[in-house]
Design a protein around this motif. Structure first.
Motif, PDB file in Angstrom:
ATOM      1  N   ARG A   1     -71.862 -11.441 -10.533  1.00  0.00           N
ATOM      2  CA  ARG A   1     -71.361 -10.666  -9.649  1.00  0.00           C
ATOM      3  C   ARG A   1     -71.776 -10.986  -8.236  1.00  0.00           C
ATOM      4  NH1 ARG A   1     -69.648  -5.559 -11.223  1.00  0.00           N
ATOM      5  NH2 ARG A   1     -70.650  -4.626  -8.967  1.00  0.00           N
TER       6      ARG A   1
ATOM      7  N   LEU B   1     -69.424 -13.926  -7.014  1.00  0.00           N
ATOM      8  CA  LEU B   1     -68.244 -13.643  -6.683  1.00  0.00           C
ATOM      9  C   LEU B   1     -68.285 -12.614  -5.378  1.00  0.00           C
ATOM     10  CD1 LEU B   1     -66.471 -12.800  -9.965  1.00  0.00           C
ATOM     11  CD2 LEU B   1     -65.929 -14.485  -8.536  1.00  0.00           C
TER      12      LEU B   1
ATOM     13  N   LEU C   1     -69.474  -9.412  -5.294  1.00  0.00           N
ATOM     14  CA  LEU C   1     -69.395  -8.205  -5.459  1.00  0.00           C
ATOM     15  C   LEU C   1     -70.522  -7.333  -5.052  1.00  0.00           C
ATOM     16  CD1 LEU C   1     -67.481  -8.113  -8.763  1.00  0.00           C
ATOM     17  CD2 LEU C   1     -66.623  -7.233  -6.629  1.00  0.00           C
TER      18      LEU C   1
ATOM     19  N   ARG D   1     -61.389 -12.467   1.640  1.00  0.00           N
ATOM     20  CA  ARG D   1     -60.115 -12.174   0.971  1.00  0.00           C
ATOM     21  C   ARG D   1     -59.199 -13.210   0.829  1.00  0.00           C
ATOM     22  NH1 ARG D   1     -55.308  -9.518   0.935  1.00  0.00           N
ATOM     23  NH2 ARG D   1     -54.401 -10.425   2.793  1.00  0.00           N
TER      24      ARG D   1
ATOM     25  N   ARG E   1     -60.587 -15.405  -2.532  1.00  0.00           N
ATOM     26  CA  ARG E   1     -60.689 -14.752  -3.493  1.00  0.00           C
ATOM     27  C   ARG E   1     -59.938 -14.992  -4.695  1.00  0.00           C
ATOM     28  NH1 ARG E   1     -64.537 -11.506  -4.343  1.00  0.00           N
ATOM     29  NH2 ARG E   1     -65.677 -10.156  -2.488  1.00  0.00           N
TER      30      ARG E   1
ATOM     31  N   GLN F   1     -61.975 -15.786  -9.988  1.00  0.00           N
ATOM     32  CA  GLN F   1     -61.680 -14.493 -10.461  1.00  0.00           C
ATOM     33  C   GLN F   1     -62.675 -14.284 -11.495  1.00  0.00           C
ATOM     34  OE1 GLN F   1     -59.124 -12.408  -9.855  1.00  0.00           O
ATOM     35  NE2 GLN F   1     -59.177 -13.531  -8.064  1.00  0.00           N
ATOM     36  N   LEU F   2     -62.470 -13.069 -12.172  1.00  0.00           N
ATOM     37  CA  LEU F   2     -63.524 -12.285 -12.874  1.00  0.00           C
ATOM     38  C   LEU F   2     -62.932 -11.801 -14.052  1.00  0.00           C
ATOM     39  CD1 LEU F   2     -66.380 -11.200 -13.347  1.00  0.00           C
ATOM     40  CD2 LEU F   2     -65.671  -9.579 -12.123  1.00  0.00           C
TER      41      LEU F   2
ATOM     42  N   PHE G   1     -63.610  -8.831 -17.076  1.00  0.00           N
ATOM     43  CA  PHE G   1     -64.715  -8.066 -17.137  1.00  0.00           C
ATOM     44  C   PHE G   1     -64.872  -7.894 -18.901  1.00  0.00           C
ATOM     45  CE2 PHE G   1     -62.628  -6.699 -13.067  1.00  0.00           C
ATOM     46  CZ  PHE G   1     -63.681  -6.260 -12.336  1.00  0.00           C
TER      47      PHE G   1
ATOM     48  N   GLU H   1     -49.290  -7.740  -8.503  1.00  0.00           N
ATOM     49  CA  GLU H   1     -49.663  -7.181  -7.192  1.00  0.00           C
ATOM     50  C   GLU H   1     -50.531  -8.166  -6.520  1.00  0.00           C
ATOM     51  OE1 GLU H   1     -51.492  -3.325  -7.132  1.00  0.00           O
ATOM     52  OE2 GLU H   1     -53.198  -4.464  -8.470  1.00  0.00           O
ATOM     53  N   ALA H   2     -51.394  -8.871  -6.806  1.00  0.00           N
ATOM     54  CA  ALA H   2     -52.217  -9.581  -5.997  1.00  0.00           C
ATOM     55  C   ALA H   2     -51.410 -10.902  -5.499  1.00  0.00           C
ATOM     56  CB  ALA H   2     -53.410 -10.375  -6.896  1.00  0.00           C
TER      57      ALA H   2
ATOM     58  N   LEU I   1     -48.300 -10.628  -4.645  1.00  0.00           N
ATOM     59  CA  LEU I   1     -47.592 -10.040  -3.512  1.00  0.00           C
ATOM     60  C   LEU I   1     -48.679  -9.818  -2.197  1.00  0.00           C
ATOM     61  CD1 LEU I   1     -45.098  -7.702  -5.316  1.00  0.00           C
ATOM     62  CD2 LEU I   1     -44.731  -9.732  -4.179  1.00  0.00           C
ATOM     63  N   ASP I   2     -49.602  -9.148  -2.684  1.00  0.00           N
ATOM     64  CA  ASP I   2     -50.506  -9.091  -1.654  1.00  0.00           C
ATOM     65  C   ASP I   2     -51.105 -10.320  -0.568  1.00  0.00           C
ATOM     66  OD1 ASP I   2     -51.165  -6.485  -0.426  1.00  0.00           O
ATOM     67  OD2 ASP I   2     -53.670  -7.014  -0.913  1.00  0.00           O
ATOM     68  N   HIS I   3     -51.087 -11.388  -1.583  1.00  0.00           N
ATOM     69  CA  HIS I   3     -51.578 -12.538  -0.714  1.00  0.00           C
ATOM     70  C   HIS I   3     -50.694 -13.314  -0.220  1.00  0.00           C
ATOM     71  CE1 HIS I   3     -55.856 -12.316  -1.519  1.00  0.00           C
ATOM     72  NE2 HIS I   3     -55.609 -11.905  -2.535  1.00  0.00           N
TER      73      HIS I   3
ATOM     74  N   ARG J   1     -53.969 -11.392 -15.391  1.00  0.00           N
ATOM     75  CA  ARG J   1     -54.182 -10.982 -14.046  1.00  0.00           C
ATOM     76  C   ARG J   1     -54.816 -11.906 -13.294  1.00  0.00           C
ATOM     77  NH1 ARG J   1     -56.807  -5.414 -13.244  1.00  0.00           N
ATOM     78  NH2 ARG J   1     -58.862  -6.452 -13.870  1.00  0.00           N
TER      79      ARG J   1
ATOM     80  N   LEU K   1     -53.124 -16.046 -10.380  1.00  0.00           N
ATOM     81  CA  LEU K   1     -53.466 -16.462  -9.100  1.00  0.00           C
ATOM     82  C   LEU K   1     -53.843 -17.932  -8.910  1.00  0.00           C
ATOM     83  CD1 LEU K   1     -55.736 -13.403  -8.319  1.00  0.00           C
ATOM     84  CD2 LEU K   1     -53.343 -14.042  -7.007  1.00  0.00           C
TER      85      LEU K   1
END
Lengths: 321, 307
Positions: A60, A63, A65, A89, A92, A96-97, A99, A118-119, A121-123, A168, A172
């Motif tokens: 963590r 990354l 966190l 950001r 990032r 990646q992580l 879990f 979504e990531a 699109l967000d980036h 997910r 990326l």
């Protein structure tokens, strides 16, 4: 040897222990105490240790966190703990992580197609028109079907959810994936599938993994080199074969002797550790392991053993080895 | 058979086909709760009656007719007339428009304020959280009704025109109601923020706006819907109480509250029950129906709070 992808140098993470009405800092829990890791592209570093040894905190902190207390985390040469929030950001997607708990890592109210896409699109890594086909591609790469795309997380099993989590992260195109005990919450039969997925993806995409686990047999399967953690510090690190064939630290030996072997008649020397891992808020003096070490000497109680090279990059922190 | 499988696959791939299925599932479960459905039906009936009913009435709510003062229910005036000869049924329906609008609007405003401020406080924390929550605490330490009375008295003192009073009453009710909502939303935010999927959102590098609107908000919407529904009932009650005391919406604009004011007079109370029973029953039925419906909603949307 190529340039290191991830360089962790003397990383420390202390959590303050607050006490009393005014929240006075009464001491520190040394969750991570001087950990160094080097990871090259396409390699897998396995971090093993029992519960409470601080291996998740290492992941963590790498990354970001959580903030570090001291030391350095260099990703592709940049110290990521010195980046601003906006710069962080942007970097990032490259790290990646995965879990441990695939049940809580997915938002129950988001369809998995949206969760995976979504990531991107967000980036601004793809257009709205492209995202669906990219998500389908990622689903397929992780062994899921196209019709899963509009379902909600509760409609999936644990193994499927872990695949979703991997998809997910994968979409990326990261260079580094920190996998925090990704299979420990899964059935053994599913574990094998997920581990095979990990190694297949590594071969096709050239990913580097930091694989955190308490299961040595899982680590043995995937990792190129392995670090053994005890109470916040790495006590031994070597390539996989070296570590499994010639373990030097008594703690590593104990861990290895606890791995079940499917040959019932094989007589093995079993090192059984007694007691629990001591509290990281109040670690033992000298070698942190001396309270449970079957071979402890006087020197172990007094002096902290340093990590030293036992030949060919095999590092060990033990007075006896 | 082969075609069937293909159809299924196409359905899965085409976007939007299975949208809203979470809501639809909840709706289906809600339909099984007979009491909640009945509550909802009563609320709908009330709305229809109040908003469409007056168009079918031969009377207007403020038309004074001295020839028909204090008449008991008859075929001509189904619920009788009041001291100024106005038709009670028409006035109850008109009053319902005001009471329901005030309830609904003040709920919307307090839910908007409460969720926005609560979300900001919970998500960003720190000084902003401190400021917002201390204001909320301050408002919550003063009992709601006395606070509303003070506001109402101020309105009368400042001689606010009757037409505006309705809007100000809405505002007053929202000011009293948002702190409770904000506190609840903030609590939800604090617990959601620590969930692993929010950690995942951090690792993915999502923007704050997306984290708030796409990840956090959808998780509190069920709670908000439940709180909002139960809030309408409360707002209608508060408005009625204020109007009953002459501190809310003023006559001649009818509301259920100021119509019950008729019961303030022992003569009317004993001899002319048609003056106060219809508005009283309206309040009673509406609030009970909303609460029953809200309870049903809560059982479906927020099962954790089920007793």
């Amino acid at each position: 040897m190529s340039e290191a992808l991830l360089e962790v140098k003397h990383l420390k993470k202390y959590f303050p222990v607050k006490q009393g009405l005014l929240g006075r800092t009464a001491g520190h829990v040394k969750a991570v105490d001087d950990v160094s890791i080097t990871l090259r592209p396409g390699e897998t570093f396995g971090l093993v240790g029992e519960s409470g040894s601080g291996k998740s905190t290492v992941g963590r902190t790498i990354l970001r966190l959580t903030d570090k207390t001291d030391g350095e985390v260099r990703f592709k040469g940049t110290d990521i703990h010195s980046l601003s929030a906006a710069e962080m950001r942007l970097i990032r997607p490259q790290m990646q992580l995965i879990f441990q708990d695939p049940y809580s890592a997915l938002n129950p109210r988001i369809r998995i197609g949206d969760a995976i896409g979504e990531a991107l699109l967000d980036h601004g890594l793809c257009t709205k028109a492209e995202v669906r086909s990219l998500v389908l591609e990622a689903l397929e790469a992780c062994g899921l079907s196209a019709y899963h795309i509009d379902r909600f997380p509760h409609e999936f099993s644990g193994g499927q959810r872990q695949r979703i989590g991997i998809a997910r992260a994968l979409i990326l195109n990261p260079d580094l994936i920190v996998a925090d005990e990704p299979v420990s919450a899964l059935d053994v039969s599913i574990q094998a599938q997920i581990i095979n997925l990990f190694s297949r993806l590594q071969q096709s995409k050239g990913l580097a993994y930091l694989f955190i686990s308490h299961d040595l047999s899982v680590v043995e399967h995937l990792c190129t080199s392995i670090g053994v953690m005890y109470l916040g510090s790495i006590v031994e690190t070597a390539t996989r074969d070296e570590l499994f064939l010639h373990p030097l630290h008594p703690y590593t030996k104990a861990l290895l002797s606890a791995v079940p072997v499917p040959v019932p008649r094989l007589k093995r020397e079993r090192i059984v550790l007694t007691g629990d891992i001591p509290s990281p808020a109040n670690p033992p003096s000298g070698c942190k392991f001396h309270t449970r070490c079957p071979f402890a000497l006087e020197v172990c109680k007094a002096e902290i053993p340093l990590l030293r090279d036992a030949g060919a990059g095999h590092l060990v922190a033990c007075h006896l080895a | 058979m082969a075609t069937d499988i293909r159809v299924k696959e196409i359905e899965g791939i085409r976007p939007g086909l299975r949208k809203s299925s979470l809501m639809r599932q909840s709706l289906r479960r809600l339909m099984h709760n007979k009491l909640a459905v009945a509550g909802f039906a009563v609320v709908v009936l009330m709305f229809v009656l109040c908003f469409i009913g007056p168009f079918f009435s031969p009377y207007t709510d403020n038309k004074i007719n001295m020839a028909f003062m204090n008449k008991p229910p008859s075929l001509k005036h189904w619920l009788g007339t009041d001291a100024l000869g106005r038709d009670i049924l028409t006035r109850v329906m008109q009053a319902g428009r005001i009471s329901l609008t005030v309830g609904l609007a003040s709920m919307l405003l307090s839910v908007f304020l409460g969720s926005l401020l609560g979300a900001i406080a919970g998500y960003y924390g720190g000084l902003l959280d401190q400021i917002i929550m201390r204001i909320a605490d301050l408002l919550m330490t003063i009992p709601g009704l006395p606070l509303l009375f003070i506001f109402g008295a101020l309105l009368s003192e400042w001689k606010i025109p009757t037409d505006y009073r309705m809007y100000i009453v809405m505002l007053m009710l929202s000011i009293v109601n948002w702190p409770g909502l904000a506190r609840m939303v903030r609590g939800q935010m604090l617990s959601l923020r620590e969930r692993e999927f929010m950690q995942a959102a951090v690792v993915l590098g999502l923007r704050d706006r997306r984290k708030l609107l796409h990840h956090l908000l959808p998780n509190i919407v069920p709670l908000l819907i439940v709180m909002a529904t139960l809030n309408i009932g409360g707002a209608i009650l508060s408005e009625s109480v204020l109007s009953f005391f002459g501190l809310g919406v003023m006559p001649p604009t009818p509301t259920w509250g100021n119509m019950i004011d008729a019961a303030n007079n022992i003569l009317d109370f004993q001899n002319r029950p048609w003056l106060w029973i219809p508005p009283g029953l309206s309040i009673f039925a509406t609030v009970i129906a909303i609460n029953i419906f809200g309870d049903g909603l809560r059982d479906v949307l927020d099962p954790k709070q089920k007793r």
